[in-house]
Design a protein around this motif. Structure first.
Motif, PDB file in Angstrom:
ATOM      1  N   TYR A 130     -36.795 -44.801  55.252  1.00  0.00           N
ATOM      2  CA  TYR A 130     -36.230 -43.754  54.409  1.00  0.00           C
ATOM      3  C   TYR A 130     -36.765 -43.848  52.987  1.00  0.00           C
ATOM      4  O   TYR A 130     -36.998 -42.830  52.318  1.00  0.00           O
ATOM      5  N   THR A 131     -36.997 -45.080  52.502  1.00  0.00           N
ATOM      6  CA  THR A 131     -37.550 -45.254  51.153  1.00  0.00           C
ATOM      7  C   THR A 131     -38.952 -44.665  51.067  1.00  0.00           C
ATOM      8  O   THR A 131     -39.289 -43.932  50.128  1.00  0.00           O
ATOM      9  N   ALA A 144     -38.816 -40.897  51.099  1.00  0.00           N
ATOM     10  CA  ALA A 144     -38.383 -40.338  49.815  1.00  0.00           C
ATOM     11  C   ALA A 144     -39.524 -40.347  48.805  1.00  0.00           C
ATOM     12  O   ALA A 144     -39.718 -39.378  48.060  1.00  0.00           O
ATOM     13  N   GLN A 145     -40.284 -41.428  48.761  1.00  0.00           N
ATOM     14  CA  GLN A 145     -41.407 -41.517  47.834  1.00  0.00           C
ATOM     15  C   GLN A 145     -42.470 -40.471  48.171  1.00  0.00           C
ATOM     16  O   GLN A 145     -43.005 -39.800  47.290  1.00  0.00           O
ATOM     17  N   ASP A 177     -42.114 -37.620  49.805  1.00  0.00           N
ATOM     18  CA  ASP A 177     -41.636 -36.266  49.523  1.00  0.00           C
ATOM     19  C   ASP A 177     -41.696 -35.967  48.034  1.00  0.00           C
ATOM     20  O   ASP A 177     -42.052 -34.861  47.619  1.00  0.00           O
ATOM     21  N   GLY A 187     -40.425 -40.437  42.582  1.00  0.00           N
ATOM     22  CA  GLY A 187     -40.381 -40.933  43.956  1.00  0.00           C
ATOM     23  C   GLY A 187     -40.018 -42.404  44.005  1.00  0.00           C
ATOM     24  O   GLY A 187     -39.216 -42.833  44.820  1.00  0.00           O
ATOM     25  N   MET A 231     -36.314 -42.794  43.228  1.00  0.00           N
ATOM     26  CA  MET A 231     -35.462 -42.442  44.357  1.00  0.00           C
ATOM     27  C   MET A 231     -35.458 -43.546  45.395  1.00  0.00           C
ATOM     28  O   MET A 231     -34.423 -43.897  45.961  1.00  0.00           O
ATOM     29  N   MET A 272     -32.125 -45.656  46.577  1.00  0.00           N
ATOM     30  CA  MET A 272     -31.664 -45.763  47.965  1.00  0.00           C
ATOM     31  C   MET A 272     -31.597 -47.217  48.397  1.00  0.00           C
ATOM     32  O   MET A 272     -30.662 -47.640  49.084  1.00  0.00           O
TER      33      MET A 272
END
Length: 336
Positions: A235-236, A239-240, A242, A264, A267, A271
């Motif tokens: 998920y990390t 997120a980066q 995206d 990114g 975020m 998380m």
């Protein structure tokens, strides 16, 4: 007019009790009574229940009507034609009946405290003691159908359901896997109560047990968070990636791209911190980093400036100091 054959040809699947229409007719000695399988017949005189007949064919006389003979004060034998109320009772199984909790049943759960549960299912019943059933429930009614008893049975079921769930000790989350056991417990408790009205349950089943909507929502959210905790690295990275894609769409480069990349990274770190993990810090300028805290260190540093951890390599066999690029220990020849 004399009645010669008395019988009941059932026409309604819901009929439990049917009163034979005597009308102006009378019963004389030698009249025939036919009781089919799944039926019983009860003779009554002036409101008093007398003789009960199971399946079979009977010639009505003094021997087959001992109680009625006594009520009519026949000292020796059938003295004259008489009129009597005759009730036929269906003793077969009445199946596919529905039960459900009109309002939630509150039970105490070890995990969640007081929990409101809803449940529904099916059951069947049959009359096992026609005499008691007529005396306690049907009375002198000319007809009695399943609807006349199902409301009473449903109220008993809900009462016993609350007791059974409380005594079972099964957590609310495990009820779906234990519905057969809980159903058997409810049925056993009901049979003791229903015996007093001449009725017995043939089958009792749960179809569903539902939790309150707010608890279901909380459980779904907890399951989602557990999935994320197990895959935080993925998920990390997502997120980066995206954040970088969005940054590339905007300023096209320079400051905009750097801000997007920083966003990114921020975020991802947020998380990671939220789930109790933290990605390793990359060394600045491609240098080394501390294996203990991840802080960036200079290539020639002997100790970490952040946590003080020794950065010198040592031979695992003899403990001799090693250079950064050594492949064999210069003291004992151990392969590194």
């Amino acid at each position: 007019m004399f009645l010669k054959v008395i019988e009941w040809a059932e026409t309604s699947p819901d009929a439990v009790v049917w009163k034979y229409p005597i009308g102006k007719n009378t019963i004389e000695r030698g009249s025939s009574l036919t009781v089919r399988e799944g039926q019983a017949a009860v003779f009554c005189d002036k409101g008093h229940m007398a003789d009960v007949f199971g399946p079979g064919m009977y010639k009505l006389d003094t021997d087959t009507l001992p109680v009625l003979t006594r009520l009519l004060s026949w000292k020796y034998a059938f003295e004259k034609p008489f009129k009597s109320e005759i009730y036929f009772i269906s003793t077969r199984q009445f199946t596919g009946l529905k039960w459900g909790t009109a309002t939630p049943v509150i039970v105490r759960d070890a995990d969640y405290g007081a929990v409101r549960l809803r449940a529904y299912g099916t059951y069947s019943f049959r009359v096992t003691d026609p005499y008691v059933f007529m005396k306690e429930l049907s009375g002198a009614r000319s007809s009695f159908v399943t609807q006349d008893i199902t409301d009473h049975l449903r109220s008993l079921i809900v009462t016993m359901l609350s007791d059974a769930l409380g005594e079972s000790g099964v957590p609310a989350l495990d009820l779906s896997a234990n519905l057969v056991e809980v159903g058997d417990s409810v049925k056993n408790s009901l049979d003791k109560r229903l015996a007093s009205i001449g009725v017995q349950l043939g089958d009792f089943r749960f179809e569903s047990v539902s939790l309150p909507p707010e608890l279901e929502k909380a459980l779904d959210e907890n399951a989602r968070l557990n999935m994320m905790r197990g895959n935080i690295d993925v998920y990390t990275q997502m997120a980066q990636a995206d954040a970088m894609k969005e940054a590339a769409k905007n300023a096209g480069g320079g400051v905009g791209s750097m801000m997007g990349a920083g966003l990114g990274m921020g975020m991802g770190m947020h998380m990671a911190n939220a789930f109790g993990t933290q990605p390793k810090k990359e060394a600045r300028g491609g240098g080394a980093f501390c294996p203990a805290c991840g802080a960036a260190v200079s290539p020639n540093a002997k100790f970490c400036p952040e946590c003080g951890k020794s950065l010198l390599r040592a031979c695992p066999a003899c403990g001799a100091a090693l250079s950064a690029n050594a492949k064999f220990c210069p003291e004992c020849g151990q392969k590194l």
